[in-house]
Design a protein around this motif. Structure first.
Motif, short mmCIF file in Angstrom:
data_model
loop_
_atom_site.label_atom_id
_atom_site.label_comp_id
_atom_site.label_asym_id
_atom_site.label_seq_id
_atom_site.Cartn_x
_atom_site.Cartn_y
_atom_site.Cartn_z
N ARG A 243 0.84 -1.20 0.00
CA ARG A 243 0.00 0.00 0.00
C ARG A 243 0.88 1.25 0.00
N GLY A 244 0.37 2.31 -0.58
CA GLY A 244 1.08 3.58 -0.60
C GLY A 244 1.54 3.99 -1.98
N ILE A 245 1.38 3.10 -2.97
CA ILE A 245 1.70 3.45 -4.35
C ILE A 245 0.38 3.79 -5.04
N PRO A 246 0.23 5.02 -5.53
CA PRO A 246 -1.03 5.40 -6.18
C PRO A 246 -1.31 4.52 -7.41
N SER A 247 -2.57 4.47 -7.80
CA SER A 247 -2.96 3.62 -8.93
C SER A 247 -2.29 4.04 -10.23
N ASN A 248 -1.93 5.32 -10.37
CA ASN A 248 -1.24 5.76 -11.58
C ASN A 248 0.25 5.45 -11.54
N GLY A 249 0.73 4.93 -10.41
CA GLY A 249 2.13 4.52 -10.29
C GLY A 249 3.11 5.65 -10.10
N VAL A 250 2.61 6.86 -9.81
CA VAL A 250 3.50 8.01 -9.64
C VAL A 250 3.38 8.55 -8.23
N GLY B 76 12.80 9.30 -9.97
CA GLY B 76 13.30 8.21 -10.79
C GLY B 76 12.34 7.04 -10.82
N ASN B 77 12.75 5.98 -11.50
CA ASN B 77 11.98 4.75 -11.63
C ASN B 77 12.41 3.75 -10.57
N ARG C 70 6.00 -4.34 -7.52
CA ARG C 70 5.28 -3.16 -8.01
C ARG C 70 6.31 -2.18 -8.56
N ARG C 71 6.05 -1.65 -9.74
CA ARG C 71 6.88 -0.60 -10.31
C ARG C 71 6.21 0.74 -10.05
N THR D 160 8.10 16.78 -9.32
CA THR D 160 7.74 17.98 -10.08
C THR D 160 6.25 18.02 -10.39
N LYS D 161 5.57 16.89 -10.21
CA LYS D 161 4.12 16.82 -10.45
C LYS D 161 3.37 16.99 -9.15
#
Length: 133
Positions: free
Chosen positions: A33-40, A103-104, A124-125, A131-132
């Motif tokens: 948990r903690g990674i948004p659905s858009n992955g950013v 970064g990725n 999970r990636r 910056t967003k």
């Protein structure tokens, strides 16, 4: 004597097979948990600062609390292939993500409950982009 040995071998194989099938059905599922659905992860998401690893109660009964706890006790967390430390917080393992740079990333969580269990792994990636908004 040979018949007794064969009967014992077949009985052992049946018991071991039954245990393996039971384990496959009752195997805990890892969750990140903690990674948004858009992955950013943007600056706001990083301000929360943690990624949480826990297990899902797959049958809804809550009977597997000991098994789920054991899965988390043996968990190994890797970020881009490197083992990273986690902290116990309640019934969860927590990774401090506040210091991650843009970064990725690939977060991989693996646990091994031992004999007759298969290894459980989840990856999970995600991207850190401060910056967003």
């Amino acid at each position: 004597m040979l018949i007794a040995f064969l009967v014992a071998a077949v009985a052992t194989a049946l018991v071991m097979g039954g245990i393996a099938v039971s384990n496959a059905v009752n195997q805990p599922e890892l969750r990140i948990r903690g990674i948004p659905s858009n992955g950013v992860l943007n600056a706001a998401a990083l301000s929360k600062g943690t990624l949480t690893v826990d297990t899902e109660d797959t049958d809804g009964s809550g009977d597997d609390a000991t098994l789920n706890s054991e899965a988390l006790r043996n968990v190994e967390v890797r970020l881009n292939g490197e083992i990273v430390p986690t902290l116990w917080v309640g019934n969860h393992r927590v990774l401090d993500a506040a210091a991650l740079r843009d970064g990725n990333y690939e977060l991989t969580v693996t646990t091994d409950l031992g004999l007759l269990w298969s290894e459980i792994s989840l990856s999970r990636r995600f991207i850190v982009d401060t910056t967003k908004s």
